[in-house]
Write a protein that holds these residues in place. Structure first.
Motif, short mmCIF file in Angstrom:
data_model
loop_
_atom_site.label_atom_id
_atom_site.label_comp_id
_atom_site.label_asym_id
_atom_site.label_seq_id
_atom_site.Cartn_x
_atom_site.Cartn_y
_atom_site.Cartn_z
N ALA A 1 0.83 -1.21 0.00
CA ALA A 1 0.00 0.00 0.00
C ALA A 1 0.86 1.26 0.00
O ALA A 1 0.37 2.35 0.29
CB ALA A 1 -0.92 -0.02 1.21
N ASN A 2 2.15 1.12 -0.32
CA ASN A 2 3.08 2.25 -0.34
C ASN A 2 3.18 2.98 0.99
O ASN A 2 3.42 4.18 1.03
CB ASN A 2 2.68 3.29 -1.40
CG ASN A 2 2.77 2.74 -2.79
OD1 ASN A 2 3.76 2.09 -3.12
ND2 ASN A 2 1.75 2.96 -3.58
N MET A 3 2.95 2.26 2.08
CA MET A 3 3.07 2.91 3.38
C MET A 3 4.51 2.83 3.86
O MET A 3 5.16 1.79 3.70
CB MET A 3 2.13 2.24 4.40
CG MET A 3 0.68 2.66 4.23
SD MET A 3 -0.43 1.61 5.17
CE MET A 3 -0.15 2.22 6.83
N PRO A 4 5.02 3.90 4.45
CA PRO A 4 6.41 3.87 4.92
C PRO A 4 6.59 2.86 6.06
O PRO A 4 5.66 2.60 6.81
CB PRO A 4 6.64 5.29 5.44
CG PRO A 4 5.53 6.11 4.89
CD PRO A 4 4.39 5.20 4.69
N TYR B 1 9.59 6.12 8.76
CA TYR B 1 8.89 7.11 9.57
C TYR B 1 9.84 7.83 10.53
O TYR B 1 9.75 9.04 10.73
CB TYR B 1 7.75 6.47 10.36
CG TYR B 1 6.42 6.58 9.66
CD1 TYR B 1 5.87 7.82 9.37
CD2 TYR B 1 5.72 5.45 9.28
CE1 TYR B 1 4.65 7.93 8.73
CE2 TYR B 1 4.50 5.55 8.63
CZ TYR B 1 3.97 6.80 8.35
OH TYR B 1 2.77 6.91 7.71
N GLY C 1 -2.51 6.32 -4.85
CA GLY C 1 -1.96 5.13 -4.22
C GLY C 1 -1.33 5.38 -2.85
O GLY C 1 -0.79 4.47 -2.25
N LEU C 2 -1.41 6.62 -2.37
CA LEU C 2 -0.82 6.92 -1.07
C LEU C 2 -1.90 7.12 -0.02
O LEU C 2 -2.91 7.77 -0.28
CB LEU C 2 0.05 8.18 -1.16
CG LEU C 2 1.22 8.12 -2.14
CD1 LEU C 2 1.94 9.45 -2.18
CD2 LEU C 2 2.18 7.01 -1.75
N TYR C 3 -1.65 6.56 1.15
CA TYR C 3 -2.62 6.67 2.23
C TYR C 3 -2.20 7.70 3.26
O TYR C 3 -1.01 8.01 3.38
CB TYR C 3 -2.79 5.31 2.92
CG TYR C 3 -3.47 4.29 2.05
CD1 TYR C 3 -4.86 4.27 1.95
CD2 TYR C 3 -2.73 3.36 1.34
CE1 TYR C 3 -5.49 3.33 1.15
CE2 TYR C 3 -3.35 2.42 0.54
CZ TYR C 3 -4.74 2.41 0.45
OH TYR C 3 -5.36 1.49 -0.34
N ILE D 1 0.55 10.30 4.45
CA ILE D 1 1.61 10.67 3.50
C ILE D 1 1.22 11.81 2.56
O ILE D 1 2.02 12.72 2.35
CB ILE D 1 2.13 9.42 2.75
CG1 ILE D 1 2.69 8.41 3.77
CG2 ILE D 1 3.21 9.76 1.75
CD1 ILE D 1 3.70 9.01 4.75
#
Lengths: 162, 77
Positions: free
Chosen positions: A98-101, A106, B11-13, B16
């Protein structure tokens, strides 16, 4: 310019999801022009312990504690559904998709955005960590105690305990 | 709406897009308009809240299909 609002977060938990939530709020606060401080205490210290090398500590009990609780951002686990690491691995994978860091990204982001990272000296002792900057990753700016936390918290519009 | 710069947040949650907007807005001059394109529904309440906190002006939110476009006008520093 108006005086910046403050956000102070005490991070007591070393659970992966809580650590992530704390950093999400920290970087959002910094994005909203807030001055952000994060205090790491008890299990929360695990988030900012160095990932590499052995932890230096004096005395048998502290050494044992560090062996059983090595800590470091790469070793954080979910509080539920860890399932011997499988659950944590799955969540990390879903986050990546999900492209989360990651938690490391972070931490770096928070530092870049001016978030102040502080390790609590008193609980270093309880957790078997020698209270020196060397025990922690480079993003940790200082070590301080409860009075510093409270003096920051009383100046803050938002104080969170995670 | 015509924008001076566009920020792609597809596509970014959360959070961000907000972090990216806060960084990007620094590149704009006062009065210029930033267009943010995203697909996380949270953006519809997050950007207005961010604008309220930072003083930048929210010009509008457009939604087409799954794509959300938000327009922000940069306030003086």
């Amino acid at each position: 310019m108006a005086k910046k609002e403050k956000l102070t977060i005490a991070v007591l938990s070393g659970d992966l999801e809580r650590a992530l939530a704390a950093f999400m709020l920290a970087v959002t606060g910094a994005s909203m022009d807030m001055e952000v401080s994060m205090f790491f205490t008890f299990w929360g210290l695990n988030i900012v312990k160095k990932n590499e090398g052995t932890m230096k500590s004096k005395g048998l009990m502290k050494k044992m504690l560090n062996m059983m609780n090595r800590g470091g951002s790469k070793r954080l686990k979910l509080s539920r559904f860890n399932m011997l690491g499988l659950g944590t691995w799955m969540m990390k994978d879903l986050m990546k998709q999900a492209n989360m860091p990651s938690i490391d990204e972070y931490i770096a982001m928070a530092k870049d955005m001016g978030v102040e990272l502080i390790a609590c000296t008193t609980t270093c002792g309880v957790m078997g960590i020698s209270p020196e900057k060397d025990s922690f990753r480079s993003e940790v700016g200082s070590l301080a105690g409860a009075a510093y936390f409270l003096s920051e918290a009383r100046k803050s519009g938002v104080t969170l305990f995670i | 709406m015509k924008a001076d710069q566009t920020l792609d947040c597809i596509g970014l949650y959360c959070p961000i897009p907000i972090v990216k907007i806060a960084t990007k807005i620094k590149d704009l001059k006062t009065g210029e308009i930033l267009e943010v394109v995203g697909d996380d529904k949270g953006i519809k309440l997050d950007v207005p809240a961010w604008c309220q906190a930072t003083g930048h002006e929210l010009l509008g939110i457009e939604e087409q299909g799954g794509e959300i476009k938000v327009y922000v006008k940069k306030a003086p520093n």
